[in-house]
Design a protein around this motif. Structure first.
Motif: not given
Length: 697
Positions: A261-262, A328-332, A396-401, A682-688
């Motif tokens: 999510l943003p 999908f979307f933020q709930t809390g 619900p799932i914790d967005l940060f952990d 979306y985060y970009g690709e990490a180093r490879s």
């Protein structure tokens, strides 16, 4: 389950598609052959910069009023391309990596639009989550035809057509063994061998095989691939050649869903930023098990000095079991709701393309005339959760952990059985005229008949849609002595869409058109080329992502752009590949207030440059390369995504005549950046980092 076509059905379809060609051959061949008797020999064109079978005839791309690019096998190996969407990172007009790393889809945008993917001139069927993924190790080159291309390929988005060319048998004995290891537990073993069969000079083979395993940028994700592609070429006579092509590829993966999510990516929060490796899926439950297989042939028969008949055929199957959960979307304050995509089914498809190619000369002209009839048949049968393709999943799932395990598995009662059938027949004609070695004129037309039938077997409902479309194409180019060749062209496209929207309704066909003016520069004193083009593409019935996450059809898209591209040797040791793209991509909301806004994902500016230097005099066998890729800022509604630049490096050393070592590093600085936002971010690709050892013979 979907049924394969019977031999009787195949015979009838082939006979039907050949009727038009046979009739035309009987009428046209005698008349034009007579004209050829008095014709002079063609003027030598010198060395061709590149030729492209994406045009369905062998033609110098630099002398054709159509925009395109080609990446050969040497470049694929040098940059260690691992997926199709990595191919054109250093070409103009192509956006890739906008969704970060993804192990089950090739994501590309060309000139602000989607593209269609073909392999060996025949369409690859990608319906919804049933994705056919070409393996780059099995390819000898990849061609890109930019802009609408329905004149040659029928249904296609207006972005363009990518044609992946499989490795073919060779007349001489050759081969390689490729061993790789790298970050994210990457490991790969590839084998490629070819040559004559025994002592025969009319029969040759090729066998390509690969094993690859790697983990993803997201935590708890991985992919394991097995790939095998045998082929056989039989030179039946001086006039006839037949190549049999087959492949099977099996992927076992935990899907990479980079959706975020943003909140926590672009937007600041009291809880800090979301780590790029954060996985909102359910690793112990999610799976992506896909097996894709194909068998077909390519036939060429020279009828006489003027006419050649060509036929390509392929039957393919994709078998899929997908359980893929995503945020999908933020709930809390720091929680979100997940949804699940479930697919269990297969795609069976077969396609045949028949072409009659005539080439003849007069004192002042060179003619290339192409007649074609192709037929495509697709059946997609499977089980899915929900008419819209996804349903709520777990608590619900914790967005940060995130903590896993709070979900209820899908059961049979949650599934809908969906059956989608699509058939398309296309008739096309294209004439290229070269006048006085100064002018090139290209004109063509195509008529397509497409039928889509969607059946919800669970609900007992059926939807049908028919589309008859006529597509036009034309262009003109002037060939100057100094290699400066200006051109103009007009092309059209249409695309019936076999999927359904969030309410279960069939989509209307997408239609596109493009007007382009440009110049292709290939002077005698330049070992390479430079191209520049301005263009405008308009598409109606466009698809977009609604605020509820579904694909909806409520808009028109337009891209006005400029492209500059060059691949050339600055010296005998230094090669430069450079590209710049300007895109003004907009969306008009046709179902509401006709308001216009910038298209998400598509940056206004992109630029890239790659340099290769071979140390021929000082350290023979050593080549070092490096590149930079700049992607400008984008906007999704009120969400602004900053620009970013990433660096790539390569070092290659020929230890002996047979042994070669190579190291590739992408995103050298391991920069953390958001690649794009389109409802999700979306985060970009990490180093490879990947090290390769290659043995050739």
């Amino acid at each position: 389950m979907a049924q394969s076509p019977t031999p009787h059905q195949l015979t009838l379809a082939i006979r039907r598609t050949l009727t038009l060609l046979a009739t035309c051959s009987a009428i046209c061949v005698p008349a034009i052959a007579a004209a050829q008797d008095d014709a002079s020999e063609p003027t030598s064109l010198g060395e061709l910069v590149v030729s492209a079978t994406a045009l369905k005839v062998e033609a110098p791309l630099m002398e054709t009023p159509r925009p395109g690019s080609v990446v050969e096998q040497e470049e694929l190996e040098e940059r260690n391309v691992q997926a199709l969407d990595e191919t054109f990172r250093y070409r103009a007009g192509v956006l890739s990596g906008q969704y970060g790393e993804d192990n089950d889809t090739d994501w590309l945008k060309i000139r602000g639009f989607d593209q269609s993917t073909y392999q060996d001139g025949l369409r690859i069927y990608r319906e919804g989550f049933y994705q056919w993924l070409p393996e780059p190790f099995g390819l000898e080159r990849i061609e890109l035809l930019k802009g609408p291309a329905s004149i040659l390929y029928g249904e296609a988005p207006p972005g363009g057509v990518i044609n992946a060319i499989s490795k073919r048998p060779t007349d001489t004995v050759q081969g390689q063994i490729n061993l790789q290891a790298g970050t994210d537990e990457h490991r790969q073993l590839g084998v490629d061998t070819s040559g004559p069969v025994g002592d025969r000079n009319d029969l040759s083979y090729r066998l390509v095989g690969l094993y690859r395993y790697n983990e993803g940028d997201l935590g708890f994700t991985e992919n394991e691939r097995y790939y095998l592609a045998p082929s056989l070429t039989w030179e039946m006579s001086d006039s006839t050649e037949l190549t049999l092509l087959a492949s099977i590829q099996k992927d076992d993966a935990i899907p990479t869903n980079p959706f975020k999510l943003p909140f926590g990516t672009i937007d600041d929060t009291p809880f800090g930023k979301v780590d790029p490796s954060t996985n909102y899926s359910e690793p112990g439950y999610d799976t992506n098990e896909r097996t894709q297989s194909a068998i077909g042939y390519s036939l060429s028969h020279r009828l006489n000095d003027t006419w050649t008949f060509e036929q390509d055929f392929r039957y393919s199957q994709v078998d899929l079991l997908l359980r893929s959960s995503f945020i999908f979307f933020q709930t809390g304050p720091r929680e979100g709701q997940r949804y699940l995509v479930y697919r269990d089914g297969e795609i069976n498809s077969w396609t045949i393309d028949n072409r009659l190619v005539g080439k003849w000369f007069t004192d002042r002209t060179e003619h290339t005339l192409l007649f074609g009839v192709d037929y495509q048949d697709l059946e997609n049968e499977g089980k899915q959760n929900g008419a819209g393709g996804s349903t709520p999943f777990g608590g619900p799932i914790d967005l940060f952990d995130p903590q896993y395990g709070n979900f209820t598995p899908i059961t049979a009662t949650d599934l809908i059985v969906q059956d989608i059938n699509k058939q398309q027949t296309g008739y096309y004609l294209q004439h290229q005229l070269r006048l006085d070695d100064r002018w090139v004129f290209l004109a063509g037309g195509r008529f397509d008949q497409a039928e889509v039938d969607s059946v919800n077997r669970t609900a007992g409902t059926r939807q049908e849609a028919d589309a008859d479309e006529f597509s036009l194409s034309g262009g003109v180019m002037y060939l100057a002595d100094n290699g400066f060749s200006p051109y103009m062209s007009y092309t059209e496209s249409f695309q019936p869409i076999s999927g359904t929207d969030g309410t279960g309704d069939l989509y209307e066909p997408r239609k596109g058109k493009q007007l382009e003016a440009g110049v292709k520069i290939a002077p005698d004193d330049l070992d390479g080329y430079v191209t520049a083009a301005i263009y405008r593409i308009e598409e109606e019935n466009s698809l977009g992502t609604s605020q509820s996450g579904f694909q909806i059809q409520d808009r028109e898209r337009t891209t006005a752009g400029f492209e500059l591209e060059s691949v050339s040797y600055l010296t005998d040791q230094l090669e430069l590949t450079a590209a710049y793209t300007y895109s003004d991509a907009t969306i008009k909301e046709t179902e509401t207030d006709n308001s216009e806004r910038a298209a998400p994902l598509i940056p206004r500016h992109m630029a890239s440059a790659w340099l290769d230097y071979s140390f021929v005099d000082h350290v023979p066998g050593l080549k070092i390369g490096g590149g930079a890729r700049y992607v400008g800022s984008t906007r999704d509604g009120t969400t602004d995504v900053p620009s970013y630049t990433v660096l790539d490096l390569m070092a290659q050393y020929d230890v002996t005549r047979n042994w070669q070592a190579q190291v590739n590093v992408t995103n050298v600085a391991d920069r953390e950046y958001v690649a794009s936002c389109d409802y999700w971010c979306y985060y970009g690709e990490a180093r490879s980092v990947v090290a390769s050892v290659r043995y050739r013979w």
